[in-house]
Design a protein around this motif. Sequence first.
Motif, PDB file in Angstrom:
ATOM      1  N   ARG A   1       0.849  -1.200   0.000  1.00 10.83           N
ATOM      2  CA  ARG A   1       0.000   0.000   0.000  1.00 10.83           C
ATOM      3  C   ARG A   1       0.882   1.248   0.000  1.00 10.83           C
ATOM      4  O   ARG A   1       0.586   2.230  -0.689  1.00 10.83           O
ATOM      5  CB  ARG A   1      -0.903  -0.032   1.235  1.00 10.83           C
TER       6      ARG A   1
ATOM      7  N   ASP B   1       2.266   1.860  -3.484  1.00  8.88           N
ATOM      8  CA  ASP B   1       1.249   2.518  -4.317  1.00  8.88           C
ATOM      9  C   ASP B   1       1.146   4.005  -3.988  1.00  8.88           C
ATOM     10  O   ASP B   1       0.967   4.844  -4.869  1.00  8.88           O
ATOM     11  CB  ASP B   1      -0.120   1.865  -4.098  1.00  8.88           C
TER      12      ASP B   1
ATOM     13  N   LYS C   1       0.778   0.939 -14.426  1.00 12.85           N
ATOM     14  CA  LYS C   1       0.097   0.726 -13.139  1.00 12.85           C
ATOM     15  C   LYS C   1       1.018   1.266 -12.049  1.00 12.85           C
ATOM     16  O   LYS C   1       1.855   0.544 -11.501  1.00 12.85           O
ATOM     17  CB  LYS C   1      -0.192  -0.762 -12.924  1.00 12.85           C
TER      18      LYS C   1
ATOM     19  N   ASN D   1      -1.566   4.973  -6.635  1.00  9.48           N
ATOM     20  CA  ASN D   1      -2.627   5.978  -6.432  1.00  9.48           C
ATOM     21  C   ASN D   1      -2.802   6.907  -7.619  1.00  9.48           C
ATOM     22  O   ASN D   1      -3.918   7.242  -8.013  1.00  9.48           O
ATOM     23  CB  ASN D   1      -2.308   6.838  -5.196  1.00  9.48           C
TER      24      ASN D   1
ATOM     25  N   THR E   1      -2.452   6.641 -10.733  1.00  7.81           N
ATOM     26  CA  THR E   1      -3.112   6.138 -11.946  1.00  7.81           C
ATOM     27  C   THR E   1      -4.380   5.341 -11.620  1.00  7.81           C
ATOM     28  O   THR E   1      -5.067   4.884 -12.514  1.00  7.81           O
ATOM     29  CB  THR E   1      -2.171   5.226 -12.764  1.00  7.81           C
ATOM     30  N   GLY E   2      -4.659   5.200 -10.309  1.00 11.33           N
ATOM     31  CA  GLY E   2      -5.871   4.472  -9.911  1.00 11.33           C
ATOM     32  C   GLY E   2      -5.689   2.986  -9.753  1.00 11.33           C
ATOM     33  O   GLY E   2      -6.590   2.289  -9.299  1.00 11.33           O
ATOM     34  N   GLU E   3      -4.524   2.476 -10.127  1.00 12.36           N
ATOM     35  CA  GLU E   3      -4.275   1.042  -9.990  1.00 12.36           C
ATOM     36  C   GLU E   3      -2.792   0.770  -9.793  1.00 12.36           C
ATOM     37  O   GLU E   3      -1.939   1.324 -10.467  1.00 12.36           O
ATOM     38  CB  GLU E   3      -4.758   0.292 -11.229  1.00 12.36           C
TER      39      GLU E   3
ATOM     40  N   PHE F   1      -3.149  -2.357  -5.540  1.00 12.62           N
ATOM     41  CA  PHE F   1      -4.559  -2.237  -5.163  1.00 12.62           C
ATOM     42  C   PHE F   1      -5.245  -1.279  -6.135  1.00 12.62           C
ATOM     43  O   PHE F   1      -4.573  -0.566  -6.886  1.00 12.62           O
ATOM     44  CB  PHE F   1      -4.678  -1.728  -3.718  1.00 12.62           C
ATOM     45  N   THR F   2      -6.557  -1.271  -6.122  1.00 15.06           N
ATOM     46  CA  THR F   2      -7.319  -0.402  -7.014  1.00 15.06           C
ATOM     47  C   THR F   2      -7.892   0.756  -6.199  1.00 15.06           C
ATOM     48  O   THR F   2      -8.385   0.561  -5.091  1.00 15.06           O
ATOM     49  CB  THR F   2      -8.470  -1.195  -7.678  1.00 15.06           C
ATOM     50  N   TYR F   3      -7.827   1.959  -6.799  1.00 14.42           N
ATOM     51  CA  TYR F   3      -8.274   3.162  -6.089  1.00 14.42           C
ATOM     52  C   TYR F   3      -9.357   3.871  -6.883  1.00 14.42           C
ATOM     53  O   TYR F   3      -9.293   3.934  -8.099  1.00 14.42           O
ATOM     54  CB  TYR F   3      -7.067   4.107  -5.875  1.00 14.42           C
TER      55      TYR F   3
END
Length: 281
Positions: free
Chosen positions: A229, A232, A269, A272, A274-276, A279-281
């Motif tokens: 996390r 990311d 990827k 945070n 890029t949204g992925e 994990f996916t955000y």
Amino acid sequence: MERVAVVGGGTMGNGIAQIFAMNGFSVTLIETRQELAEKALSTIEKNLGRMVSKEKISEEEKEATLERIESSTDTASAVKDVDLVIEAVPELYDIKKKVFQTIDENAPEHAIFASNTSSISITKLAECTGRPEQFIGMHFFNPVPVMKLVEVINGLKTDPEITDQIISLSDQLGKVAVPANDSPGFVSNRVLMPMINEAIFCVYEGVAEPEDIDSIMKLGMAHPMGPLRLADFIGLDVCLDILEVLYEGFKDPKYRPCPLLVKMVDAGKLGNKTGEGFFTY
């Protein structure tokens, strides 16, 4: 010290500009394009607005802070009367080198140069200028307004008086300055990035799922955020850049970036931003 220029208005740059302005300094935030400068100022305004809503500062303090910040897209003119320049551009040596060469040609003789780099040699960056004794690392941590630590990095030629000034300045900002000598990754990333990289190897080798790796580190080692996390949050591209600096700097295979990290960055990827990522955000 009264006037500060911050070069780069991204996540770190706008946070650095904000804390200086909150503490009474006149700040010029320098970006390459006007729309990027406006985005940085908008981010600062939103962050201050959240602080007002949480009653950490007053509306008057917010407005006073914003009045102390101006933006510019002309580095040469923006640094002509500053006391301190902090560089917070992408973690690539060639970009930083060009920035510091421009600053060196235009900033006053007394100005101190600082880099927010998280891994690139301060000694090497200092040699891009004609004043390496006035060059130092100020490695802030994200989010800058919240995190207390400033890793203060001495280059080979950094004048001890400059180090003392920067430690005192960090105290003025409400930060805790911890000194370290120039070495790839300094202390923070030399310790952190191999841990993140090993967590990525655990995913790569099928040892456990990302959620479970993070849970083990949070519950077993009392980490507030698991390593994947955190990766990311930092940005997987930034993690890769730092690992490559460590690998090149030490020529030690223990710093070899995990192939999965390289593949994810190649695929865009990045976490945070890029949204992925893991994990996916």
